[in-house]
Motif scaffolding. Structure first.
Motif, PDB file in Angstrom:
ATOM      1  N   ALA A  84     -12.166  59.733  16.048  1.00 47.30           N
ATOM      2  CA  ALA A  84     -13.775  59.148  16.129  1.00 47.30           C
ATOM      3  C   ALA A  84     -14.338  59.437  14.764  1.00 47.30           C
ATOM      4  N   PHE A  85     -14.421  60.621  14.480  1.00 46.95           N
ATOM      5  CA  PHE A  85     -14.948  60.961  13.045  1.00 46.95           C
ATOM      6  C   PHE A  85     -14.269  60.310  11.828  1.00 46.95           C
ATOM      7  N   TRP A  86     -12.925  60.341  11.933  1.00 49.09           N
ATOM      8  CA  TRP A  86     -12.301  59.684  11.066  1.00 49.09           C
ATOM      9  C   TRP A  86     -12.527  57.940  10.911  1.00 49.09           C
ATOM     10  N   LEU A  87     -12.874  57.324  12.045  1.00 50.19           N
ATOM     11  CA  LEU A  87     -12.985  56.103  12.106  1.00 50.19           C
ATOM     12  C   LEU A  87     -14.666  55.871  11.323  1.00 50.19           C
ATOM     13  N   VAL A  88     -15.533  56.764  11.875  1.00 53.45           N
ATOM     14  CA  VAL A  88     -16.817  56.383  11.261  1.00 53.45           C
ATOM     15  C   VAL A  88     -16.625  56.511   9.818  1.00 53.45           C
ATOM     16  N   ASP A  89     -15.914  57.596   9.334  1.00 51.46           N
ATOM     17  CA  ASP A  89     -15.756  57.885   7.988  1.00 51.46           C
ATOM     18  C   ASP A  89     -15.407  56.793   7.142  1.00 51.46           C
ATOM     19  N   VAL A  90     -14.122  56.377   7.735  1.00 52.95           N
ATOM     20  CA  VAL A  90     -13.550  55.093   6.577  1.00 52.95           C
ATOM     21  C   VAL A  90     -14.433  53.709   6.678  1.00 52.95           C
ATOM     22  N   THR A  91     -15.184  53.603   7.716  1.00 56.54           N
ATOM     23  CA  THR A  91     -16.070  52.626   7.739  1.00 56.54           C
ATOM     24  C   THR A  91     -17.509  52.836   6.879  1.00 56.54           C
ATOM     25  N   ALA A 104      -9.041  51.950  14.773  1.00 54.97           N
ATOM     26  CA  ALA A 104      -9.988  51.513  15.947  1.00 54.97           C
ATOM     27  C   ALA A 104      -9.156  51.145  17.236  1.00 54.97           C
ATOM     28  N   ILE A 105      -8.108  50.488  16.928  1.00 58.67           N
ATOM     29  CA  ILE A 105      -7.129  50.370  18.261  1.00 58.67           C
ATOM     30  C   ILE A 105      -6.261  51.915  18.613  1.00 58.67           C
ATOM     31  N   ILE A 106      -6.150  52.577  17.833  1.00 52.26           N
ATOM     32  CA  ILE A 106      -5.568  53.896  18.139  1.00 52.26           C
ATOM     33  C   ILE A 106      -6.729  54.524  19.061  1.00 52.26           C
ATOM     34  N   PHE A 107      -7.766  54.738  18.476  1.00 53.60           N
ATOM     35  CA  PHE A 107      -8.829  55.277  19.098  1.00 53.60           C
ATOM     36  C   PHE A 107      -9.108  54.761  20.709  1.00 53.60           C
ATOM     37  N   ALA A 108      -9.038  53.316  20.840  1.00 54.62           N
ATOM     38  CA  ALA A 108      -9.389  52.631  21.982  1.00 54.62           C
ATOM     39  C   ALA A 108      -8.159  53.069  23.056  1.00 54.62           C
ATOM     40  N   ALA A 187      -1.897  49.775  22.386  1.00 54.27           N
ATOM     41  CA  ALA A 187      -2.705  49.761  21.228  1.00 54.27           C
ATOM     42  C   ALA A 187      -2.377  50.896  20.384  1.00 54.27           C
ATOM     43  N   ILE A 188      -2.040  52.388  20.868  1.00 56.74           N
ATOM     44  CA  ILE A 188      -1.729  53.487  20.206  1.00 56.74           C
ATOM     45  C   ILE A 188      -0.432  52.996  19.230  1.00 56.74           C
ATOM     46  N   SER A 189       0.455  52.450  19.818  1.00 62.84           N
ATOM     47  CA  SER A 189       1.670  52.219  19.135  1.00 62.84           C
ATOM     48  C   SER A 189       1.635  51.183  18.121  1.00 62.84           C
ATOM     49  N   THR A 190       0.781  50.072  18.464  1.00 61.90           N
ATOM     50  CA  THR A 190       0.371  49.307  17.409  1.00 61.90           C
ATOM     51  C   THR A 190      -0.179  49.831  16.116  1.00 61.90           C
ATOM     52  N   GLY A 191      -1.246  50.593  16.401  1.00 61.87           N
ATOM     53  CA  GLY A 191      -2.076  51.169  15.374  1.00 61.87           C
ATOM     54  C   GLY A 191      -1.340  51.931  14.619  1.00 61.87           C
ATOM     55  N   ILE A 192      -0.266  52.994  15.102  1.00 67.04           N
ATOM     56  CA  ILE A 192       0.730  53.785  14.373  1.00 67.04           C
ATOM     57  C   ILE A 192       1.549  52.867  13.506  1.00 67.04           C
ATOM     58  N   GLY A 193       2.030  51.788  14.103  1.00 65.02           N
ATOM     59  CA  GLY A 193       2.870  50.998  13.498  1.00 65.02           C
ATOM     60  C   GLY A 193       2.507  50.371  12.156  1.00 65.02           C
ATOM     61  N   ILE A 194       1.203  49.888  12.530  1.00 68.36           N
ATOM     62  CA  ILE A 194       0.532  49.173  11.304  1.00 68.36           C
ATOM     63  C   ILE A 194       0.270  50.218  10.304  1.00 68.36           C
ATOM     64  N   LEU A 195      -0.232  51.248  10.234  1.00 73.07           N
ATOM     65  CA  LEU A 195      -0.054  52.461   9.396  1.00 73.07           C
ATOM     66  C   LEU A 195       1.090  52.676   8.623  1.00 73.07           C
ATOM     67  N   ILE A 196       2.197  52.887   9.453  1.00 72.87           N
ATOM     68  CA  ILE A 196       3.571  52.854   8.704  1.00 72.87           C
ATOM     69  C   ILE A 196       4.178  51.566   7.957  1.00 72.87           C
TER      70      ILE A 196
END
Length: 221
Positions: A84-91, A104-108, A187-196
């Motif tokens: 959550a802190f990471w999300l606020v920071d990057v925005t 956002a989707i990893i957090f959700a 959501a978690i898997s998709t978010g991690i996949g996007i980052l990779i």
């Protein structure tokens, strides 16, 4: 992407995740399944551990299952707080939309599974040989922080005996794939996949625009 838009994405994923879990929990008995297609079925299972039902107590035998569950839930809460802190920071720093969307989707997803772990033991009774009741008079099946994560999506795309010529695994039965999961896991898997996969795009640094000097400084008298 603004924090407001990211929050909207989080709310939508959380709603889909929790509505699907509550529906399954209040309409299915544990291990009950319904075939939708030959390659997809809905199967109600509960996971009180990590991925694929793994528990901390499987690795640390001196820890009881109850203590392992509490430690895992508390760890998840700490982790999702950090996200959550990471999300606020990057925005705030106006990082790439790809990065913000992925976080956002990893957090959700993480928050969706935490809700199960923290509250479902209190909100529902046991699903074994019965359909669970929401807010049962006799109380839930476990205390706070000891709930089980509801999973229901299963894709048995292929199963059969592998060819004999295949090294090591030839002639053995194989199923692809066995894990049962939920919307939060997706959501978690998709978010991690996007980052990779889109790592460079996600962490791309945008050039900072310099604030123009007042007109009096540009044109000295």
């Amino acid at each position: 992407m603004s924090l407001k838009k990211a929050s909207l994405i989080i709310i939508i994923i959380l709603l889909i995740d929790q509505i699907s879990k509550i529906y399954i929990k209040t309409n299915f008995q544990l291990n009950e399944d319904i075939g939708v297609f030959s390659w997809f079925e809905i199967v109600f299972v509960e996971n009180d551990g990590m991925a694929w039902g793994t528990k901390l107590s499987d690795f640390f035998t001196f820890i009881s299952d109850k203590s392992a569950k509490l430690i895992l839930t508390l760890f998840r809460i700490v982790a999702v707080t950090g996200i959550a802190f990471w999300l606020v920071d990057v925005t705030k720093k106006q990082k790439s939309k790809t990065l913000i969307f992925a976080i956002a989707i990893i957090f959700a997803g993480a928050l969706g599974n935490i809700i199960d772990s923290v509250f479902y033991g209190v909100l529902f009774n046991d699903s074994h040989l019965q359909v669970a009741t929401f807010l049962p008079e006799e109380g839930g099946y476990a205390g706070v922080f000891h709930g089980k994560v509801v999973d229901m999506l299963h894709f048995p795309i292929w199963n059969g005996t592998l060819p004999e010529w295949l090294p090591l695994f030839g002639g053995k039965y194989f199923s692809f794939f066995d894990p049962v999961f939920n919307v939060a896991d997706i959501a978690i898997s998709t978010g991690i996949g996007i980052l990779i996969v889109f790592n460079k795009k996600a962490f791309k640094e945008f050039p900072k625009t310099e604030t123009p000097l007042p007109e009096s400084h540009n044109n000295p008298i």
